[in-house]
Write an enzyme that holds these catalytic residues in place. Structure first.
Site, PDB file in Angstrom:
ATOM      1  CB  CYS A   1      -8.131   8.141  18.273  1.00  0.00           C
ATOM      2  SG  CYS A   1      -6.730   8.044  17.147  1.00  0.00           S
TER       3      CYS A   1
ATOM      4  NE  ARG B   1       6.564  -0.955 -11.021  1.00  0.00           N
ATOM      5  CZ  ARG B   1       6.987   0.269 -10.721  1.00  0.00           C
ATOM      6  NH1 ARG B   1       6.779   1.264 -11.552  1.00  0.00           N
ATOM      7  NH2 ARG B   1       7.631   0.493  -9.595  1.00  0.00           N
TER       8      ARG B   1
ATOM      9  CG  HIS C   1      -8.890  12.178  15.791  1.00  0.00           C
ATOM     10  ND1 HIS C   1      -8.265  10.957  15.908  1.00  0.00           N
ATOM     11  CD2 HIS C   1      -9.942  11.998  14.954  1.00  0.00           C
ATOM     12  CE1 HIS C   1      -8.945  10.062  15.187  1.00  0.00           C
ATOM     13  NE2 HIS C   1      -9.963  10.666  14.598  1.00  0.00           N
TER      14      HIS C   1
ATOM     15  CG  HIS D   1      15.172  14.859 -10.398  1.00  0.00           C
ATOM     16  ND1 HIS D   1      15.620  15.751 -11.360  1.00  0.00           N
ATOM     17  CD2 HIS D   1      14.240  15.523  -9.675  1.00  0.00           C
ATOM     18  CE1 HIS D   1      14.973  16.904 -11.210  1.00  0.00           C
ATOM     19  NE2 HIS D   1      14.135  16.784 -10.186  1.00  0.00           N
TER      20      HIS D   1
ATOM     21  CD  GLN E   1       6.979   5.678  -7.429  1.00  0.00           C
ATOM     22  OE1 GLN E   1       6.288   4.993  -8.174  1.00  0.00           O
ATOM     23  NE2 GLN E   1       8.110   5.224  -6.920  1.00  0.00           N
TER      24      GLN E   1
ATOM     25  CG  HIS F   1      10.835  10.389  -7.821  1.00  0.00           C
ATOM     26  ND1 HIS F   1      12.172  10.037  -7.793  1.00  0.00           N
ATOM     27  CD2 HIS F   1      10.152   9.209  -7.880  1.00  0.00           C
ATOM     28  CE1 HIS F   1      12.295   8.721  -7.844  1.00  0.00           C
ATOM     29  NE2 HIS F   1      11.077   8.182  -7.888  1.00  0.00           N
TER      30      HIS F   1
END
Ligand SMILES: [Zn+2]
Ligand SMILES: [Zn+2]
Ligand SMILES: [Zn+2]
Length: 332
Positions: free
Chosen positions: A195, A20, A239, A163, A167, A165
């Site tokens: 919930c 990286r 839900h 640009h 991931q 995008h």
């Protein structure tokens, strides 16, 4: 090979990925280069990315060629790799594993747009369809237990390419932020048999003090205890534990909702750098009544500093009720 290491005290995971560090920066302000020749995500520069995994090609054009409206490619500098097996190792008291996973980039448009809000509703819907399609495909790989979809927008938010995008990262584990939400949601469910996210949607939709907008299938709100100024969540009203179970009709509504919300943040904060993440149920869980997928949008306006690093809690100078009012004032 990237390594997934586990902290022996907190069981916190980190990925050590030396690759990286080699990422180049593709921000115009840094290089001033012409995107047509230097942007790896622009149409006609398909050979600058690894071969595509998925593409929408209404023109019927062939892979790695122009004519697409959206492409998904492997990340050229991945934090995890798909070739490895999730084999755990020990080194004395320590545990680590080769960091198996998938790290993919969703290139949202062939044009050199630098803000997702500049995309049309149909394009945003295409992005969401691609998210769903990739999660469903990665779910087939039984080594993976979770998929995180996220966006880094702007260099301050961690993007190295301007640009537009997003991931995704598929992992063989459930990341701690998701497992802590699951734990809290399960506790609420065991106590109230409801919930917690459904409760929250109902409460905010009726009191409206933190409700930014309401659409057919989604609500947008500023959470009661936000970590960051203008932190904004999008939740389905109905839900649903798994993002990838979203219907086509809901995708259309979510595209409108997301685009409107990014536009609001852009107008209120003059196109801030931001991150968003989609939190969804870990893959292949049997019980789904307690968890509810959602999108968390976090504009990058403040720095994480000593106090946050030392305590794990956040100081936010802006009450969410005020953030809501400011956002609503910018609704067109
Ligand atoms: Zn471009
Ligand atoms: Zn729910
Ligand atoms: Zn969440």
């Amino acid at each position: 090979v990237p390594q997934l290491r586990k902290d022996p005290i907190l069981a916190r995971r980190v990925i050590i990925a030396t690759q990286r560090a080699k990422r180049p920066s593709h921000f115009g302000s840094r290089g001033n280069a012409d995107p047509a020749t230097s942007c790896p995500f622009c149409e006609n520069n398909e050979d600058m990315t690894p071969p595509e995994i998925l593409a929408y090609r209404p023109s019927g054009s062939s892979a790695q060629q122009a004519g697409w409206t959206l492409r998904v490619v492997p990340n050229k500098f991945p934090a995890v790799t798909r070739e490895e097996d999730f084999a755990p190792y020990t080194e004395g008291m320590y545990q680590y594993a080769s960091s198996v996973g998938a790290h993919e980039v969703i290139i949202e448009t062939p044009r050199h747009e630098t803000n997702m809000a500049a995309l049309g509703e149909g394009e945003v819907a295409g992005v969401l369809s691609a998210y769903r399609e990739r999660v469903l495909a990665l779910k087939e790989d039984r080594r993976f237990r979770s998929v995180l979809i996220f966006k880094n927008h702007g260099p301050e938010a961690g993007a190295t390419i301007e640009h537009t995008h997003s991931q995704l990262i598929a992992l063989p584990i459930v990341p701690v932020n998701v497992s802590e939400e699951l734990k809290g949601a399960r506790h609420h469910y065991e106590t109230y048999e409801r919930c917690v996210y459904c409760d929250l949607v109902r409460h905010e939709a009726s009191t409206k003090t933190r409700l930014v907008s309401e659409h057919d299938a989604f609500v947008v709100l500023c959470p009661f205890a936000p970590r960051f100024p203008f932190e904004t969540w999008i939740l389905p009203k109905k839900h649903s534990a798994y993002f990838e179970h979203i219907s086509q009709r809901e995708i259309v509504d979510l595209a409108a909702t997301l685009r409107e919300t990014l536009g609001l943040l852009n107008r209120t904060l003059r196109e801030p750098p931001l991150n968003y993440v989609i939190h969804s149920m870990p893959l292949h869980e049997a019980q789904t009544a307690h968890y509810h997928w959602h999108i968390e949008i976090m504009p990058k306006l403040t720095q994480i500093a000593g106090f946050e690093l030392g305590t794990g809690f956040y100081i936010n100078p802006l009450p969410p009720e005020r953030a809501t009012a400011l956002l609503r004032a910018h609704m067109i």
